[in-house]
Design an enzyme around this catalytic site. Sequence first.
Site, PDB file in Angstrom:
ATOM      1  N   ASN A 198      75.077  37.771  18.305  1.00 51.94           N
ATOM      2  CA  ASN A 198      73.800  37.162  19.495  1.00 51.94           C
ATOM      3  C   ASN A 198      73.643  35.772  19.235  1.00 51.94           C
ATOM      4  OD1 ASN A 198      71.382  36.869  20.507  1.00 51.94           O
ATOM      5  ND2 ASN A 198      70.328  37.809  19.195  1.00 51.94           N
ATOM      6  N   LYS A 241      72.431  33.806  20.885  1.00 56.18           N
ATOM      7  CA  LYS A 241      70.944  33.349  21.195  1.00 56.18           C
ATOM      8  C   LYS A 241      71.054  32.160  22.196  1.00 56.18           C
ATOM      9  CE  LYS A 241      69.414  34.945  16.880  1.00 56.18           C
ATOM     10  NZ  LYS A 241      68.262  34.838  15.572  1.00 56.18           N
ATOM     11  N   HIS A 270      64.173  42.104  20.778  1.00 57.88           N
ATOM     12  CA  HIS A 270      64.435  41.443  19.793  1.00 57.88           C
ATOM     13  C   HIS A 270      63.186  40.768  19.269  1.00 57.88           C
ATOM     14  CE1 HIS A 270      66.192  38.176  17.466  1.00 57.88           C
ATOM     15  NE2 HIS A 270      67.303  38.694  17.249  1.00 57.88           N
ATOM     16  N   GLU A 313      62.264  37.896  18.267  1.00 53.14           N
ATOM     17  CA  GLU A 313      62.024  36.712  18.867  1.00 53.14           C
ATOM     18  C   GLU A 313      61.159  36.659  20.187  1.00 53.14           C
ATOM     19  OE1 GLU A 313      65.531  34.486  16.419  1.00 53.14           O
ATOM     20  OE2 GLU A 313      66.067  35.084  18.613  1.00 53.14           O
ATOM     21  N   GLU A 370      65.916  44.839  12.175  1.00 52.32           N
ATOM     22  CA  GLU A 370      66.067  43.502  11.629  1.00 52.32           C
ATOM     23  C   GLU A 370      64.587  43.083  11.110  1.00 52.32           C
ATOM     24  OE1 GLU A 370      65.913  40.940  15.165  1.00 52.32           O
ATOM     25  OE2 GLU A 370      64.471  42.057  16.159  1.00 52.32           O
ATOM     26  N   GLY A 427      67.433  34.054  10.056  1.00 56.68           N
ATOM     27  CA  GLY A 427      67.626  32.853  10.196  1.00 56.68           C
ATOM     28  C   GLY A 427      67.017  32.285   9.052  1.00 56.68           C
ATOM     29  N   SER A 465      70.148  37.525   8.620  1.00 56.82           N
ATOM     30  CA  SER A 465      71.163  36.618   7.942  1.00 56.82           C
ATOM     31  C   SER A 465      72.288  37.367   7.486  1.00 56.82           C
ATOM     32  CB  SER A 465      70.222  36.300   6.653  1.00 56.82           C
ATOM     33  OG  SER A 465      69.129  35.412   7.141  1.00 56.82           O
TER      34      SER A 465
END
Length: 327
Positions: free
Chosen positions: A85, A87, A171, A173, A243, A249, A289
């Site tokens: 991904n 992003k 996702h 985010e 996730e 991250g 991560s």
Amino acid sequence: DRDKPIPRQRGTASWMSVGFVAFSDRGTSLTPASGGQGQAYPPLAGVRGWKYNYYVKLFIRLHIVTIIAIKRKEKVMRKPIMVGNWKMNYPVSESCHLAFQLVKSLSSVEDVEVVICPSFTSLDPVAKLIKKTNIKLGAQNVYFEKKGAYTGEISPLMLKDLGCDYVIVGHSERRKYCQEDNPMINLKIRAAIEADLFPILCVGENLEERIRGVHEEIVYIHITGGLLSLSKKEVERVTIAYEPVWAIGTGNTATPSDAQAIHKFIRETLAKIYDQELANHVRIQYGGSVTPENISSLMAQPDIDGALVGGASLNASSFEKIVQYKG
């Protein structure tokens, strides 16, 4: 004489009794599993006595070995899937450069499914670069309408037209920054499946929810909400990505055992909603991560079937090592 059945005689039970076939040291008979009386088997053509027992036992042994092999194959049949991904990173030129590097090193990989998800502006040129390779194209988002006055949105049909096979949906985010909720995510998954895309449904808890110990409840809500009213056949097209938001991250990664526990919970949830056959079929990825250093320990877990890779997928060498985790 060869047509006469071998009479059932009393004797000490031999090595096993399988189903309706019971063996003794003096003969072989068709006996109900409950232990009732049964009719003796006629001997095999040209085979009597101990030879008959030998061949029947050999057949049963081979049958059991076959069953075990099929059970073991259930895990093998879930082909590992590694998804990069990217992003909101890299303009077209850098996206093409990265894709070209991956084509050189990963285009012939067959034992792992490789998917890369560039930004929308890079989908078309990257699609041309990976064409006729084993690398598949994915998008990072999709809208649930086919067309219309939806400024700034991308329809599933547009993604399919560009050459996409996969699309990431829900996702964390987008849940956080774009206020996407489970009903919207469910609509997106439905639209993606209808357009012959394979959705990757993201689920997972944030740090506060983890500390409070409600992470399983959150994951359950994400799964049931995202898959609401989908048929078994439709869900077979879905990959689920767990996730933990607190690991994305941050450099923090769930331990392999913690990740396995949630992956197992997800598979058990699918079995309850649908059935065990579907639960065994659906691939469940870990995302949070993921690095070349921790991928092997994660993939050693029985219910982890791949990874949704963020930062490490932006470096060709790192992503290659993740894909080729088996060495």
